[in-house]
Design an enzyme around this catalytic site. Sequence first.
Site, PDB file in Angstrom:
ATOM      1  N   ASN B 132       0.843  -1.194   0.000  1.00 48.33           N
ATOM      2  CA  ASN B 132       0.000   0.000   0.000  1.00 48.33           C
ATOM      3  C   ASN B 132       0.879   1.245   0.000  1.00 48.33           C
ATOM      4  OD1 ASN B 132      -1.643   2.157   0.612  1.00 48.33           O
ATOM      5  ND2 ASN B 132      -2.921   1.044   2.072  1.00 48.33           N
ATOM      6  N   CYS B 135      -2.401   5.045   0.213  1.00 43.18           N
ATOM      7  CA  CYS B 135      -3.366   5.636   1.148  1.00 43.18           C
ATOM      8  C   CYS B 135      -2.968   7.096   1.422  1.00 43.18           C
ATOM      9  CB  CYS B 135      -3.356   4.819   2.441  1.00 43.18           C
ATOM     10  SG  CYS B 135      -4.707   5.258   3.526  1.00 43.18           S
ATOM     11  N   ASN B 200      -5.215   4.018  -6.020  1.00 42.08           N
ATOM     12  CA  ASN B 200      -5.685   4.245  -4.669  1.00 42.08           C
ATOM     13  C   ASN B 200      -6.511   5.535  -4.697  1.00 42.08           C
ATOM     14  OD1 ASN B 200      -5.819   4.510  -1.742  1.00 42.08           O
ATOM     15  ND2 ASN B 200      -4.135   3.045  -1.700  1.00 42.08           N
ATOM     16  N   CYS B 385     -23.559  18.836 -28.197  1.00 42.78           N
ATOM     17  CA  CYS B 385     -25.015  18.765 -28.371  1.00 42.78           C
ATOM     18  C   CYS B 385     -25.545  17.372 -28.046  1.00 42.78           C
ATOM     19  CB  CYS B 385     -25.406  19.180 -29.787  1.00 42.78           C
ATOM     20  SG  CYS B 385     -24.584  18.232 -31.076  1.00 42.78           S
TER      21      CYS B 385
END
Lengths: 70, 428
Positions: B132, B135, B200, B385
């Site tokens: 990780n 985070c 993440n 459009c």
Amino acid sequence: MSDYKEYLSEREQIDRMFEIGYSIENVQENLSGALVMFEKIGSETETLHIKTADARKYFSNLLLQQRQNV
Amino acid sequence: MADLRTNLAGIESPNPFWLASAPPTNSGYQVQRAFEAGWGGAVWKTLGDPILNVSSRFAAVSFNGQRVAGFNNIELITDRPLEVNLQEIYETKKRFPNHTVVVSLMVEPQQEKWHEIVKRVEEVGVDGLELNFGCPHGMAERGMGSASGQVPELVEKQTYWVKEAAQTPVIVKLTPNITDITVTAESAARGGADAISMINTINSLAGVDLDSWNTIPHVGGKGAHGGYCGPAVRPIALNMVGECARSPRINVPISGMGGISNWQNAVEFMLMGASNVQVCTAAMHHGFRIVEDMIDGLNNYLDEKGISSVQDIIGKSVPKYSDWGNLDLNYKIVARINNDVCINCNKCHIACEDTSHQCIDMLKDDHGNSYLEVREEDCVGCNLCSIVCPVDGAIDMVEVGSEHPPMTWNDRQAAIGSLQNPSADPIK
């Protein structure tokens, strides 16, 4: 003049240069668009100020074509 | 029925749908419930020194009646002792040997800390590890998570340390809170990562209460930035997956995540180079059983396309993703309004007139009936459009043939450059 009409007008000027035997010799791009310099042997250099985006694409296509034909 | 089995850097899974490391994978009870529902794998909520959390933790952004268009959280990694998690991982893997259990890890950037946690986690029999480095809140203030993941040298070094000790494949999860994610992806690959995963969460503040002036969420009147995820971040994630997939310098598989909510989103990520996908917010919003529709939908899609294995779609759109300078300047589309479908709400006219290229006219026919018409010569094909039109099929974007062969900006600049420097012109 609408953008499209201005493009047609600029395209006509570019086509005219090629029709009378000129080829693109140089391109200078600046804040106002592109200065396209045309050259023909035995003639004076001519410069077109091309402003519209479509016409700047157009002469670019012709320049690529010109290079292919060399 | 198509073969949905996937293989991410040697990690096999019965289908491409994994739960991402997050609150849904906090415990054995939850992960086992997820496997019962049909999820192919789960990345266990990040293990490390157990933390202390605050209350409250989540906030969501609703938009025009759609709840949880975006989701913000300030929850940290696991708050449970390592031994408790490891026991539940062991039990889960024992009960579901054919499902994939990858464990997310986060420790301080020290070699011995990584070695210790890797060895202890692998002892219980996991299928892989996910580092990780993404985070963005809380842990980053302590030098971990995205604080590590934003420094290419730290990504490479920590990956290398993990690989020194790891026996199972190592996935490096990257932070999107960086200018160019391919830089840290390359660092991970250089460090020996077997795979990378992204994205993440993104630094975020979900809102401010107009009466109390508190942040949303707030903790006793004080707030801090959180991590943003959910459907709103999907285009950001998809681009980052695509950028990594098309980079010639990144030759490791990708686990894709970021706002994936249904099987269509999953297919998009896999077409753009992901070998599998991870899901969190959609499961938090709708529960684990959303995976049933994901599996059915993916199966039907593959069957309808005549594709026997989901692995055959991985990366199929990557060659179609490039730099702006390689796009064809001569390709042109224009808008065409189908007046038999159009309800004359004039939204397209207003959008074009106010904010685009003023090429949709409001006209009246011989009977005095209003209708809208595009002046195709002035239409630049911007799509606005058709984007604002509330009626399906009322506006088609139609390709218009070009008199010239394809010409990219790079082609054009090379041609103009060759005029100034003819010796550099390969044609001349």
